[in-house]
Enzyme design. Structure first.
Site, PDB file in Angstrom:
ATOM      1  N   HIS A  35      18.495 -16.376  26.621  1.00 51.21           N
ATOM      2  CA  HIS A  35      19.888 -16.175  26.230  1.00 51.21           C
ATOM      3  C   HIS A  35      20.018 -15.876  24.733  1.00 51.21           C
ATOM      4  O   HIS A  35      19.117 -16.129  23.933  1.00 51.21           O
ATOM      5  CB  HIS A  35      20.715 -17.413  26.576  1.00 51.21           C
ATOM      6  CG  HIS A  35      20.235 -18.648  25.871  1.00 51.21           C
ATOM      7  ND1 HIS A  35      20.559 -18.949  24.565  1.00 51.21           N
ATOM      8  CD2 HIS A  35      19.428 -19.656  26.301  1.00 51.21           C
ATOM      9  CE1 HIS A  35      19.992 -20.088  24.214  1.00 51.21           C
ATOM     10  NE2 HIS A  35      19.284 -20.539  25.247  1.00 51.21           N
ATOM     11  N   GLU A 109      17.764 -24.869  31.621  1.00 52.78           N
ATOM     12  CA  GLU A 109      16.803 -25.384  30.654  1.00 52.78           C
ATOM     13  C   GLU A 109      16.235 -26.729  31.110  1.00 52.78           C
ATOM     14  O   GLU A 109      16.858 -27.465  31.886  1.00 52.78           O
ATOM     15  CB  GLU A 109      17.470 -25.529  29.281  1.00 52.78           C
ATOM     16  CG  GLU A 109      16.538 -25.954  28.144  1.00 52.78           C
ATOM     17  CD  GLU A 109      15.369 -24.992  27.907  1.00 52.78           C
ATOM     18  OE1 GLU A 109      14.456 -24.959  28.767  1.00 52.78           O
ATOM     19  OE2 GLU A 109      15.359 -24.309  26.866  1.00 52.78           O
TER      20      GLU A 109
END
Length: 228
Positions: A35, A109
């Protein structure tokens, strides 16, 4: 956080190089993209909460650069984690290529557990101590208050199997630096562990693998630099 991984990874021994090739019939060709810069990255603190912080202005500009990089739209699916920063990074590509973003919850994550909110520069001695053991074969190691290596790999693999079941052969997957690097190091048959130290994934960096969830994966390319 990336700097902490670099420092911690210095103890690992480099593996083999990468092989660049087109996938054979039946193989998947997956492009993982980290990202863009999030408010969490800018704060210098570990933030693995869900939905988590949004992109900064810099992060949005990086997302637009990714859309330019992927402007040929030669992929058959766009996937993102359940964290807002990956979905926002995927949006310009989705808009340009007129393909929807599918959220896959297993792509998020690695959960920091008791280290949530602590300084990223300490992560090599705290948050990433267990994940680096996973790479070395000790998947029983657990991040205190979080997951072990078996659980992490299983949830990533389950999401990749979901992508396969949707018929995607050339998917673009927006995920997270730690998740991409650790899963790749754990999963491919030709890991180059020196990449963790010498070419860690910056925001909007890319890793490409080929293979299948059943037959395994090979590393095709690893570019730790931001997409431009």
């Amino acid at each position: 956080m990336i700097g902490a991984i670099v420092a911690a990874a210095a103890i690992l021994i480099a593996g083999g190089g990468t092989a660049v090739a087109e996938p054979h019939a039946g193989e998947m060709f997956l492009t993982f993209i980290r990202h863009g810069e999030s408010a969490g990255n800018a704060s210098g603190l570990i933030d693995t909460s869900t939905p988590g912080p949004e992109l900064t202005d810099k992060g949005w500009a990086q997302a637009e650069a990714v859309a330019g990089y992927l402007a040929d739209c030669k992929f058959d699916g766009i996937y993102a984690s359940k964290m807002i920063r990956t979905q926002q990074t995927a949006k310009p590509t989705s808009d340009r290529c007129r393909q929807p973003v599918t959220v896959e919850p297993g792509l998020h994550e690695i959960e920091a557990g008791i280290y949530e909110g602590q300084p990223e520069h300490d992560a090599g001695r705290t948050y990433f101590e267990a994940p680096l053991q996973w790479i070395q074969g000790n998947r029983d190691a657990r991040i205190p208050g979080s997951i072990n290596g078996h659980e992490f790999k299983q949830r990533m693999d389950d999401s990749l199997r979901d992508i396969q079941n949707r018929g995607s052969k050339r998917a673009t997957i927006f995920s997270h630096g730690g998740a991409i690097m650790i899963w790749t190091a754990m999963s491919v048959s030709n890991p180059d562990l020196s990449k963790l130290q010498n070419d860690p994934l910056q925001n909007t960096a890319r890793v490409v693998v080929k293979g299948t969830p059943d037959k395994g994966w090979k590393l095709v390319s690893w570019d730790g630099s931001p997409t431009t």
